[in-house]
Write a protein that holds these residues in place. Sequence first.
Motif, short mmCIF file in Angstrom:
data_model
loop_
_atom_site.label_atom_id
_atom_site.label_comp_id
_atom_site.label_asym_id
_atom_site.label_seq_id
_atom_site.Cartn_x
_atom_site.Cartn_y
_atom_site.Cartn_z
N VAL A 2 1.06 -1.32 -0.17
CA VAL A 2 0.22 -0.10 -0.12
C VAL A 2 1.41 1.47 -0.17
CG1 VAL A 2 -2.16 0.91 1.09
CG2 VAL A 2 -1.80 -0.69 1.41
N VAL A 3 0.26 2.57 -1.16
CA VAL A 3 1.33 3.64 -0.67
C VAL A 3 0.89 4.41 0.06
CG1 VAL A 3 1.79 5.13 -2.27
CG2 VAL A 3 2.05 3.27 -2.91
N GLN A 28 -1.32 6.54 6.31
CA GLN A 28 -2.35 6.88 6.22
C GLN A 28 -2.52 6.46 4.97
OE1 GLN A 28 -5.22 8.42 6.82
NE2 GLN A 28 -5.66 7.24 4.85
N PRO A 29 -3.38 5.62 4.94
CA PRO A 29 -3.14 4.57 2.91
C PRO A 29 -3.66 5.88 1.91
CG PRO A 29 -3.85 3.33 4.69
CD PRO A 29 -3.61 4.59 5.78
N PRO A 37 -6.96 10.25 0.89
CA PRO A 37 -6.56 8.92 1.81
C PRO A 37 -8.13 8.07 1.68
CG PRO A 37 -7.07 11.14 3.03
CD PRO A 37 -7.35 11.38 1.37
N ASP A 38 -7.55 6.81 2.26
CA ASP A 38 -7.72 6.15 1.80
C ASP A 38 -8.44 4.46 2.76
OD1 ASP A 38 -9.61 3.23 0.63
OD2 ASP A 38 -7.42 2.39 -1.01
N GLY A 39 -9.09 4.54 3.82
CA GLY A 39 -9.47 4.25 5.02
C GLY A 39 -9.08 4.99 6.34
#
Length: 91
Positions: A2-3, A28-29, A37-39
Amino acid sequence: MVVGVVVGHATATVRHPSLKGWRLLVVQPLGPDGRTPDGEPIVAVDGLGAGRGSLVIISSDGRGTRELLGSDTTPARWSVIAICDKTTLAE
């Protein structure tokens, strides 16, 4: 993998023995666009020296993290595996 972007670090007064001496980063993904932000943020073990604002690649490979920490009983799962050059993201 994950980036994500480093938004801080975690501090613990009591740690599992396998985590002593390791930095714990809050990451923070990010979504596919590299900005959104993702999740929820993730705590990851860092052996590379990333800091706040760094773009990193983290891995949830538990086996890799156990090998990195030298412990089969570590509670850690996520680890920083790369620090990215920001110019590699889509503009």
